[in-house]
Design a protein around this motif. Sequence first.
Motif, short mmCIF file in Angstrom:
data_model
loop_
_atom_site.label_atom_id
_atom_site.label_comp_id
_atom_site.label_asym_id
_atom_site.label_seq_id
_atom_site.Cartn_x
_atom_site.Cartn_y
_atom_site.Cartn_z
N ASP A 68 0.83 -1.22 0.00
CA ASP A 68 0.00 0.00 0.00
C ASP A 68 0.86 1.27 0.00
OD1 ASP A 68 -2.41 -1.31 0.01
OD2 ASP A 68 -2.82 -1.00 2.15
N TYR A 71 -5.89 1.69 -5.69
CA TYR A 71 -5.34 2.42 -6.85
C TYR A 71 -6.09 3.75 -7.07
CZ TYR A 71 -3.79 -2.42 -7.76
OH TYR A 71 -3.30 -3.70 -7.64
N VAL A 113 4.45 -5.00 5.81
CA VAL A 113 5.73 -4.97 5.08
C VAL A 113 5.56 -5.53 3.66
CG1 VAL A 113 6.53 -7.07 6.26
CG2 VAL A 113 8.19 -5.63 5.13
#
Length: 373
Positions: free
Chosen positions: A96, A123, A236
Amino acid sequence: MIAQRLLRPDLAAIEVYQPIVPFEVLAERLGRPIGDIVKLDANENPYGPPPGALAALAAGRHYHIYPDPDANGLRQAISRYTGAPASCLLAGMGADELIDLVLRAVLMPGDVVINCPPSFGMYPFSTAVNGGRTVAVPRRADFGLDAAGIAAAVAAEPRAKVLFVCSPNNPDGSVVDDATLRRLLALPLLVVLDEAYIDFAEAEGFSSRLSWVAEHDNLVVLRTFSKLAGLAGLRVGYGAFPDWLLPHLWKIKQPYNVNVAAAVAAVAALEDGDWLRDKVGRLVAERERLARELAAFGFLQPYPSRSNFVLLRVVGRPALALKRALEEEGVLVRHFDKPGVDNCIRVSAGRPQDTDRLLAALRAIIAREASHE
Ligand SMILES: Cc1ncc(COP(=O)(O)O)c(C=O)c1O
């Protein structure tokens, strides 16, 4: 009014991104203990982190020290795992963050990002937050990309700069083929290939395109530890980036974007390759079982998926009511009602006992309906 004077006016128009409801909140709302809830709504990995990652977290002694801004140890470990040179890799607070970072680096206000819905909601969200304009080129009915439509949109939009391609695509699980991807890479924009779910497709013989980044100066490939390694809560992810872009991403990223615990767990997770592959295999097998057993109900039509979830069209009844009825049974699934995915639910692959609970809940719902008729 102070907001009118100070706030960016375009922020008011941004649609709120709907993240999932926190586990604890839901458990309380449903009046069930957390352990009783079967969470199949966010494509998380129900097996959690590998034991080696949990041990490394427990053994970590440097949580009071700021992290390495370059995440060197993590990037070396990713390089060993993927074969990509560490010099082209950047780690982030989940994929992200990297979606946002790329857009921050390339978009000027009003620049255009091509999105191919139905796809991942971040997006258009991150495009809007960064002052860009999303142009949608919907996927075909089988969720394949409309390459000709994308090329036409690029030709019509001189300010088109970025195209997001998700493969396997969230929410249906379809993958982009080599020929289509090459055709898209020939267009004059940056292609961001989101491979958050690629590990599941790889288990069935599909290949990651991480190595393509070396050959295409307009390709970015993003990946994450959230799905493969059960680290969604630690945030992560990483990406491979072309030479001209990477130094600028280094420059603008938050210095301590990957926290110490996330890096410790991610490095250890990659050392447990056999464990990871075993769990991927189990999830792929469970996805196939899900599709088969859910189809047998008659009102659920699964789409083929190469990921750790399956999209189902609900036929002859409202998908939202079904989602809510399942929630009452303590089973969470994701509901969609947008073009291309109207009246659909998406079910993440879980452990066999999770599928058992889902099937039992569906049978209970049907039995209750029958007794009311
Ligand atoms: C397609 C896709 N990309 C990226 C992400 C986010 O990944 P991360 O948890 O690394 O931010 C998700 C999470 O659901 C996703 O579905």
